[in-house]
Every structure is written in structure tokens, then in C-alpha cells.
Enzyme design. Sequence first.
Site, short mmCIF file in Angstrom:
data_model
loop_
_atom_site.label_atom_id
_atom_site.label_comp_id
_atom_site.label_asym_id
_atom_site.label_seq_id
_atom_site.Cartn_x
_atom_site.Cartn_y
_atom_site.Cartn_z
N ILE A 30 0.90 -1.13 -0.06
CA ILE A 30 -0.06 0.01 -0.02
C ILE A 30 0.86 1.16 -0.04
O ILE A 30 0.38 2.30 0.10
CB ILE A 30 -0.91 0.08 1.26
N PHE A 35 11.90 5.28 3.12
CA PHE A 35 12.41 4.36 4.15
C PHE A 35 12.00 3.10 4.00
O PHE A 35 12.30 1.94 5.03
CB PHE A 35 12.45 4.93 5.59
N ASP A 151 6.90 16.49 8.82
CA ASP A 151 6.72 15.93 7.26
C ASP A 151 5.28 16.05 7.13
O ASP A 151 4.60 15.10 6.42
CB ASP A 151 7.45 14.52 7.08
N1 LIG Z 1 -1.06 2.53 9.52
C1 LIG Z 1 -1.19 2.57 8.15
N2 LIG Z 1 -2.43 2.18 7.68
C2 LIG Z 1 -2.72 2.18 6.27
N3 LIG Z 1 -1.90 3.02 5.52
C3 LIG Z 1 -0.45 3.24 5.99
C4 LIG Z 1 -0.21 3.13 7.51
N4 LIG Z 1 0.94 3.56 7.57
C5 LIG Z 1 1.39 3.96 6.27
N5 LIG Z 1 0.52 3.64 5.34
C6 LIG Z 1 0.73 4.11 3.85
O1 LIG Z 1 2.20 3.79 3.65
C7 LIG Z 1 2.64 5.25 3.11
C8 LIG Z 1 3.90 5.28 3.43
O2 LIG Z 1 4.04 5.32 4.73
P1 LIG Z 1 5.08 6.07 5.54
O3 LIG Z 1 4.70 7.75 5.21
O4 LIG Z 1 4.79 5.91 7.00
O5 LIG Z 1 6.35 5.68 4.95
P2 LIG Z 1 7.75 6.52 4.64
O6 LIG Z 1 8.65 5.54 3.95
O7 LIG Z 1 8.23 7.52 5.50
O8 LIG Z 1 7.22 7.38 3.40
P3 LIG Z 1 7.48 8.78 2.44
O9 LIG Z 1 8.94 8.71 2.77
O10 LIG Z 1 7.08 8.74 1.25
O11 LIG Z 1 6.93 9.95 3.48
C9 LIG Z 1 1.65 6.12 3.69
O12 LIG Z 1 1.55 7.32 2.68
C10 LIG Z 1 0.24 5.38 3.62
O13 LIG Z 1 -0.50 5.60 2.35
MG LIG Z 2 5.32 9.20 4.15
#
Ligand SMILES: Nc1ncnc2c1ncn2[C@@H]1O[C@H](COP(=O)(O)OP(=O)(O)OP(=O)(O)O)[C@@H](O)[C@H]1O
Ligand SMILES: [Mg+2]
Length: 394
Positions: A30, A35, A151
Site C-alpha cells: 500500500i 525508508f 513532514d
Molecule cells: N497504519 C497505516 N495504515 C494504512 N496505510 C498506511 C499506514 N501507515 C502507512 N501507510 C501508507 O503507507 C504510506 C507510506 O508510509 P509512511 O509515510 O509511514 O512511510 P515513509 O517511508 O516514511 O514514506 P515517505 O518517505 O513517502 O513519506 C503512507 O503514505 C500510507 O499511504
Molecule cells: Mg510518508
Amino acid sequence: MAADRDRYLEKYAFPFCAKQADKYEKVAKIGQGTFGEVFKARSRTDPKKIVALKRVLMENEKEGFPITALREIRILQQLNHENIVNLIEICRTYNRNKTTFYLVFDFCEHDLAGLLSNVSVKFTLSEIKKVMQQIFEGLYYIHYNKILHRDMKAANILITKRGILKLADFGLARAFSIKKDHKANRYTNRVVTLWYRPPELLLGERHYGPPVDMWGAGCVMAEMWTRSPIMQGNTEQHQLTLIGHFCGAMNEEVWPGVSKLDLFRKLEMPKDESRRRVKERLRPYVKDQLACDLIDKLLILDPSKRLDADSALNHDLLWSDPMPCSLEKMLANHHQSMFEYNAPTRRGARGGMVGGSLRASTQNQNQQHQQQQHQQPQQLNKTITNDGYVDRVF
Ligand SMILES: Nc1ncnc2c1ncn2[C@@H]1O[C@H](COP(=O)(O)OP(=O)(O)OP(=O)(O)O)[C@@H](O)[C@H]1O
Ligand SMILES: [Mg+2]
């Protein structure tokens, strides 16, 4: 070094960190972030329990568990609020001599970027008020607990099918302090996705605080009507120019101290004649005057004058008719999960509010957007799960 680490991980029993293979079964991908990947998964012991697994990227690590992930976990463990994503536990898998760690979260059916990119999702004014109220509640709570999110953006705002909003992605978050001895903090200013980055960070400020998140909240609030990010810069200079076109010149008159910021003389500053046009530009989209007024106060250039979360919660918008109302009924009309990852429109040709009205993106903007979204492959996920939700591309 890497081999030592792998040997260590292989032998260690990790008594508090369950093997995911025993515990959760992946259902669909999803998300793809900087990261690592995020998956929807189901608990094997309790099939009704759906979670999100965020993989901890270990590939580039020479010194064991990544410090950025440790920071995210530490902060999430400290926070407990209805409007903050809930970290259940950390678990791991062991495959082909490789240990992978996952952060396990309560699953939310949608993220705000996914919802906004689906034209069939229509928010009433009351529902937009409820979204904003929950964002401000979450920000009030983290700021009160001396945490900066750093962020804020629509993809990092999750919404459950019951309409409960959760601030997520604490991968860039940090604790902040207010120094009594007037010594400035020296935090990195390379945070916040470019389009949501406030002017103080673009100008090199390293002694910043909660107002950086309030600027992001203002950008997200405007997006509730425009349906796409309002200022889509290609570079830091371009972002600053777009902010100048929208919010007016940055000078000592409107922002005392701005000329002392590191990059004030190094970047090309918007001309002194640049007028503030926030309300004028938003009016075609945001008909409600109080809503326009709140966005205007969140997008104030001088961070010390920008509205804080407490004042935003007390703004007349949230206390006048039509009052904020639950999103549950509206979301019940939609049977698909909506995430930014599954929304090609957000990764491709979207317009910003540059120039006064929505316009087609330039190729540059597309490239930038794709860079920001980490060049995800356009993958078609269509998996029907037990909870009746379909993960799909629209
Ligand atoms: N608890 C959750 N339930 C449903 N979807 C989630 C959840 N946590 C994250 N996601 C989905 O996964 C995506 C990426 O998660 P997150 O933003 O925590 O990761 P990231 O690797 O830090 O992303 P980025 O660097 O793109 O901001 C979110 O934009 C969301 O769509
Ligand atoms: Mg994110």
C-alpha cells in the site's frame, strides 16, 4: 561490517520481537516511501485484525539498526492519542539469511492524498472542518509533548473507515526544546517535503519549532478544496518564489529578523512589490470566508505570527454552522481503500495554484513530483480481503 551485522542478527533471539512469518500474513502493498515499503497484513492468530507493516530499510546500514527508525519508534512509543497513528509492536522475518524488521501499526483504510485524488470522494464543508479539527488536535498533542512532525503532507495523514484521522510517518520527527539560555538550537533544515516546506526552512533557519508543522497544515487545508498541492516548486529557489507570489514579499516589515537568515542574501527573494494574495487566490475554490481566513493565518510568513494549533482549534470556523461532522457516512459510500500509492494522478499530471488558477503541470513539475514520490512502479493491486475492502488503482 555488514557480514558481522548479519551474523549478529542471525544468532540473536530477539525475545521481544516476534517473527512476522508466524504472526502476520501480507495482503497487499500500500505504500512505497523513502525508508521502505508498507504492506497491509492480517494477523494469523486473529484474522479480523488488520495491520500495516512498514519495513525498516537496512540495506545501507553499516552500524546495525538504523538510527532514523529507532528515533521513529522512540517517538511513536511516547505518543498515545486518537489522532496519532498507533504503533502496535516491532516484528521481524528471517529469510535467506536476512533479517527484516517491520513496524506494525493499526491499519487505516485511506490516506488523505488518496482520498483527494479520487474525484468521486466529495467532502462537505462540515467534513472538511472535521478533517482540519482532527489535524489540529493531533498537532496540538504532539507540540504539547515537544515533538515536531516535520513532514506534514496529505500522504502522511491517514483516515479510518470510521472517519478517525491519524497523523502518521514520524520518520522525520524529532523532539524539540525551548532553550532558556537564549542559545539557538541547530536542527537540520533539510526536512519537510518541498511543496509543504515553510519559508523559514527554505531561508536556512535552524532554530525552528511547531510553526513548521502549522505551515504544512495550512497547505493541506487549502488542498481540501483545490484537491492538489497548492505550491509545487521544482527547486528550493522555485518554491520560495511561489511562496512569494502567493504570500507576498518577505522583508523586515512583515517578518522582523528575516534578513538575518542564512540564505536571505544568497537566494533570489520575491520583490518588495509582491502583494499578499492568499485570500484572493483561494476565493474561487474556498467560498467560505472563515475557512479562507484560517488558511490565511496558517500561511503567515513570519513563523512567530503564524497561528498555533491551540488557536487554530479555537478559530471561529470550527465553532460556527455548519459544525464539524463525522466522515463515517460519506466514507461508507466508498468500498475501496484509497492511498497515494494507488493514485497515479497524484504522481503525474497535477497542477498547482501557481498563476492564480489550477493549470496543467509542466514537465519539470512532473519530474519533481515523480522524484518526490520515489518513482513508484504503477502497479495494479486488486485484492479483495475479508474485511470487504478492495485495494485498487483508480
Ligand atoms: N497504519 C497505516 N495504515 C494504512 N496505510 C498506511 C499506514 N501507515 C502507512 N501507510 C501508507 O503507507 C504510506 C507510506 O508510509 P509512511 O509515510 O509511514 O512511510 P515513509 O517511508 O516514511 O514514506 P515517505 O518517505 O513517502 O513519506 C503512507 O503514505 C500510507 O499511504
Ligand atoms: Mg510518508
